[in-house]
Design an enzyme around this catalytic site. Structure first.
Site, PDB file in Angstrom:
ATOM      1  N   ASP A   1      -6.892   0.843  -8.260  1.00  0.00           N
ATOM      2  CA  ASP A   1      -8.103   1.672  -8.397  1.00  0.00           C
ATOM      3  C   ASP A   1      -8.827   1.424  -9.720  1.00  0.00           C
ATOM      4  O   ASP A   1      -9.955   1.891  -9.914  1.00  0.00           O
ATOM      5  CB  ASP A   1      -7.739   3.158  -8.294  1.00  0.00           C
ATOM      6  CG  ASP A   1      -7.275   3.519  -6.879  1.00  0.00           C
ATOM      7  OD1 ASP A   1      -7.579   2.777  -5.931  1.00  0.00           O
ATOM      8  OD2 ASP A   1      -6.600   4.554  -6.729  1.00  0.00           O
TER       9      ASP A   1
ATOM     10  N   GLN B   1      -0.203   4.162   0.528  1.00  0.00           N
ATOM     11  CA  GLN B   1      -0.616   5.049   1.621  1.00  0.00           C
ATOM     12  C   GLN B   1       0.131   4.688   2.895  1.00  0.00           C
ATOM     13  O   GLN B   1       0.604   5.571   3.620  1.00  0.00           O
ATOM     14  CB  GLN B   1      -2.130   4.944   1.835  1.00  0.00           C
ATOM     15  CG  GLN B   1      -2.903   5.506   0.644  1.00  0.00           C
ATOM     16  CD  GLN B   1      -4.405   5.466   0.824  1.00  0.00           C
ATOM     17  OE1 GLN B   1      -4.907   4.914   1.795  1.00  0.00           O
ATOM     18  NE2 GLN B   1      -5.125   6.049  -0.123  1.00  0.00           N
TER      19      GLN B   1
ATOM     20  N   ARG C   1     -15.411   5.583  -7.893  1.00  0.00           N
ATOM     21  CA  ARG C   1     -14.906   4.668  -8.937  1.00  0.00           C
ATOM     22  C   ARG C   1     -15.984   3.675  -9.380  1.00  0.00           C
ATOM     23  O   ARG C   1     -15.965   3.203 -10.520  1.00  0.00           O
ATOM     24  CB  ARG C   1     -13.642   3.953  -8.460  1.00  0.00           C
ATOM     25  CG  ARG C   1     -12.560   4.942  -8.043  1.00  0.00           C
ATOM     26  CD  ARG C   1     -11.175   4.585  -8.501  1.00  0.00           C
ATOM     27  NE  ARG C   1     -10.239   5.626  -8.065  1.00  0.00           N
ATOM     28  CZ  ARG C   1      -9.919   6.710  -8.773  1.00  0.00           C
ATOM     29  NH1 ARG C   1     -10.438   6.897  -9.965  1.00  0.00           N
ATOM     30  NH2 ARG C   1      -9.076   7.608  -8.306  1.00  0.00           N
TER      31      ARG C   1
ATOM     32  N   ARG D   1     -15.465  -2.801  -2.902  1.00  0.00           N
ATOM     33  CA  ARG D   1     -15.594  -2.742  -4.370  1.00  0.00           C
ATOM     34  C   ARG D   1     -15.842  -4.108  -4.996  1.00  0.00           C
ATOM     35  O   ARG D   1     -16.289  -4.183  -6.143  1.00  0.00           O
ATOM     36  CB  ARG D   1     -14.362  -2.055  -4.983  1.00  0.00           C
ATOM     37  CG  ARG D   1     -14.362  -0.568  -4.688  1.00  0.00           C
ATOM     38  CD  ARG D   1     -13.173   0.167  -5.251  1.00  0.00           C
ATOM     39  NE  ARG D   1     -13.322   1.603  -5.027  1.00  0.00           N
ATOM     40  CZ  ARG D   1     -12.334   2.488  -5.107  1.00  0.00           C
ATOM     41  NH1 ARG D   1     -11.112   2.087  -5.406  1.00  0.00           N
ATOM     42  NH2 ARG D   1     -12.562   3.765  -4.894  1.00  0.00           N
TER      43      ARG D   1
ATOM     44  N   SER E   1       0.840  -1.202   0.000  1.00  0.00           N
ATOM     45  CA  SER E   1       0.000   0.000   0.000  1.00  0.00           C
ATOM     46  C   SER E   1       0.869   1.244   0.000  1.00  0.00           C
ATOM     47  O   SER E   1       1.695   1.441   0.898  1.00  0.00           O
ATOM     48  CB  SER E   1      -0.894  -0.004   1.247  1.00  0.00           C
ATOM     49  OG  SER E   1      -1.304   1.318   1.569  1.00  0.00           O
TER      50      SER E   1
HETATM   51  C1  S3P Z   1      -3.091   6.070  -3.150  1.00  0.00           C
HETATM   52  C2  S3P Z   1      -2.794   4.764  -2.929  1.00  0.00           C
HETATM   53  C3  S3P Z   1      -3.741   3.672  -3.142  1.00  0.00           C
HETATM   54  C4  S3P Z   1      -4.963   4.091  -3.943  1.00  0.00           C
HETATM   55  C5  S3P Z   1      -5.472   5.425  -3.530  1.00  0.00           C
HETATM   56  C6  S3P Z   1      -4.398   6.492  -3.658  1.00  0.00           C
HETATM   57  C7  S3P Z   1      -2.040   7.084  -2.890  1.00  0.00           C
HETATM   58  O1  S3P Z   1      -4.142   3.185  -1.886  1.00  0.00           O
HETATM   59  O2  S3P Z   1      -5.983   3.126  -3.834  1.00  0.00           O
HETATM   60  O3  S3P Z   1      -6.576   5.794  -4.336  1.00  0.00           O
HETATM   61  O4  S3P Z   1      -2.154   8.220  -3.386  1.00  0.00           O
HETATM   62  O5  S3P Z   1      -1.070   6.748  -2.198  1.00  0.00           O
HETATM   63  P1  S3P Z   1      -3.284   1.990  -1.206  1.00  0.00           P
HETATM   64  O6  S3P Z   1      -1.882   2.272  -1.506  1.00  0.00           O
HETATM   65  O7  S3P Z   1      -3.564   2.041   0.247  1.00  0.00           O
HETATM   66  O8  S3P Z   1      -3.762   0.743  -1.872  1.00  0.00           O
END
Ligand code: S3P
Length: 433
Positions: free
Chosen positions: A320, A170, A393, A351, A168
């Site tokens: 996504d 994030q 989405r 989803r 991830s």
């Molecule tokens: C994102 C990371 C993704 C993605 C999100 C944006 C980012 O999430 O789904 O829409 O900008 O770092 P994850 O990395 O937690 O999967």
């Protein structure tokens, strides 16, 4: 608000996709922690990115938003310049804002509270609470359920070597941002490489970031206390938004669409590989590069698609786009299997169940699995009333699914597209003649 999508004839024309959401968020965040001015052009003026701006404004950062030119100017004052907010930091629907900011807040010398809308407050935050706590942070989930609201008390942090249980960006970005304030080096290892905008951009702003493939997976590491300097950023078009037009042009017979200036960073471009594996006709033109981010124009022509398997290391590169991949699969001959994608259950909606319900309502043979979907494609779909689950989405994917159907489709809460793509419907309608 509901939307009715009529069956469409061939899509034709050109389209300029709005700026990348991930890069737009990061330009505000990293600009706020830098010294001097950061100017981001082709910035995505969507609800999620505006949530990020509002949080930094509440921490004393001046951000000028020019909607005429889609430019955002961030007046950064340095790594230690943020002020204690005197109200809750509201992150709306944005997981990216919440998780990345929590890494920054963990290293401040003040307390803060983070929360968002109903969907955001049901999304798992333990994935960031756990590593940040290991770094010495104090983060309490108010309800004790590992979700927002989060009460964060800034602390002195120390670096860790974190093995992330999920691929991830994030989570990775949250930890690297906390690492800016930690003592010693901080690293995050993930089993498959998630989007690397944080690594590329932070290093462009002046941080010392290293990325390497190790025996244990993909490792990103950062050194603390860099001097970050404001940058000029030209945000490429968002491939996650382009994906709806790629899919639409491929599945609506007779279509030919030129999609301009789309970011094709390999950690984001899995949709192109899948489209190719399904027999899609996509040509890249005018390839350019800035700050490690590559962009291109995509010429997409309708194609006879066939099923494929989407799995493994490809998943984080199109996480996504999986809802719209399911739509392509519905119109492709044969079976498509999407697996290794359990993360889909903890996005803005579940989803897997949202797409299974919506495509089933249109007559598609689709089965939800624990970590994905199985789609037996090639049946004609008919119009139906479908639920977006207030997930941008899902709404956009179902608008695409509606185009080749035999009768009109109603999409519930269709205005949730404002989260990432406020002009989506008008851009889509501009290609119908
Ligand atoms: C994102 C990371 C993704 C993605 C999100 C944006 C980012 O999430 O789904 O829409 O900008 O770092 P994850 O990395 O937690 O999967």
């Amino acid at each position: 608000m509901n939307r009715t999508i009529q069956p469409a004839g061939a899509l034709r024309g050109e389209i300029m996709i709005p700026g990348d959401k991930s890069i737009s968020h990061r330009s505000v965040m990293f600009g706020a922690l830098s010294e001097g001015i950061t100017e981001a052009s082709h910035f995505l003026m969507s609800a999620d990115c505006l949530s990020t701006i509002s949080c930094f404004e509440k921490m004393g950062i001046r951000v000028d938003v020019d909607r005429q030119s889609d430019t955002v100017t961030v007046h950064g004052l340095g790594l230690h310049s943020l002020k204690e907010p005197d109200e809750l930091l509201y992150t709306g629907n944005s997981g990216t804002t919440t998780r990345l900011i929590s890494g920054i807040l963990a290293g401040q010398s003040f307390d803060s509270v983070l929360s968002g809308d109903e969907s955001l407050c049901s999304r798992p935050m333990n994935r960031v609470i756990r590593p940040l706590t290991q770094m010495g942070a104090s983060i309490v989930s108010e309800q004790g359920n590992g979700c927002c609201p989060l009460h964060i008390s800034g602390r002195n942090l120390h670096g860790i070597d974190y093995i992330s249980p999920v691929a991830s960006a994030q989570v990775k970005s949250c930890i690297l941002l906390a690492g800016l304030y930690a003592q010693g080096e901080t690293s995050v290892t993930e089993s498959a490489l998630s989007r690397n905008h944080t690594e590329l951009m932070l290093s462009g702003f002046g941080a010392q970031v290293k990325s390497e493939k190790t025996a244990g997976g993909w490792k990103a590491s950062i050194l603390p206390e860099p001097k970050l300097t404001g940058q000029k950023i030209s945000v490429p078009g968002d491939i996650s938004s382009a994906a709806y037009f790629i899919a639409a042009a491929l599945i609506v017979p007779g279509s030919e669409v030129l999609i301009r200036n789309v970011g094709i960073n390999p950690t984001r471009a899995g949709i192109l590989e899948v489209a190719k594996a399904m027999g899609g006709d996509i040509k890249l033109q005018n390839v350019t590069s800035q700050g490690g981010e590559t962009a291109a124009d995509l010429l997409v022509r309708s194609s006879s698609l066939h099923g494929t398997v989407i799995e493994g290391e490809l998943i984080p590169t199109l996480i996504d786009e999986l809802p719209v991949c399911a739509v392509m699969a519905a119109y492709a001959e044969g079976r498509t299997v999407i697996k290794d994608a359990a993360e889909l259950k903890v996005k803005e909606s579940d989803r897997i169940s949202a797409m299974t319900a919506a495509l089933s309502a249109m007559g598609c043979d689709i089965t939800a699995t624990e970590d994905g979907m199985i789609i037996e494609g090639g049946r004609p779909l008919h119009g139906a009333s479908v639920d977006s689950c207030k997930d941008h989405r899902i709404a956009m994917s179902m608008a695409v699914a509606a185009l080749p159907a035999d009768t009109e489709t109603q999409i519930g809460d269709a205005d949730c597209v404002d989260i990432s793509y406020p002009e989506f419907y008008s851009d889509l309608f501009s290609l119908m003649h």
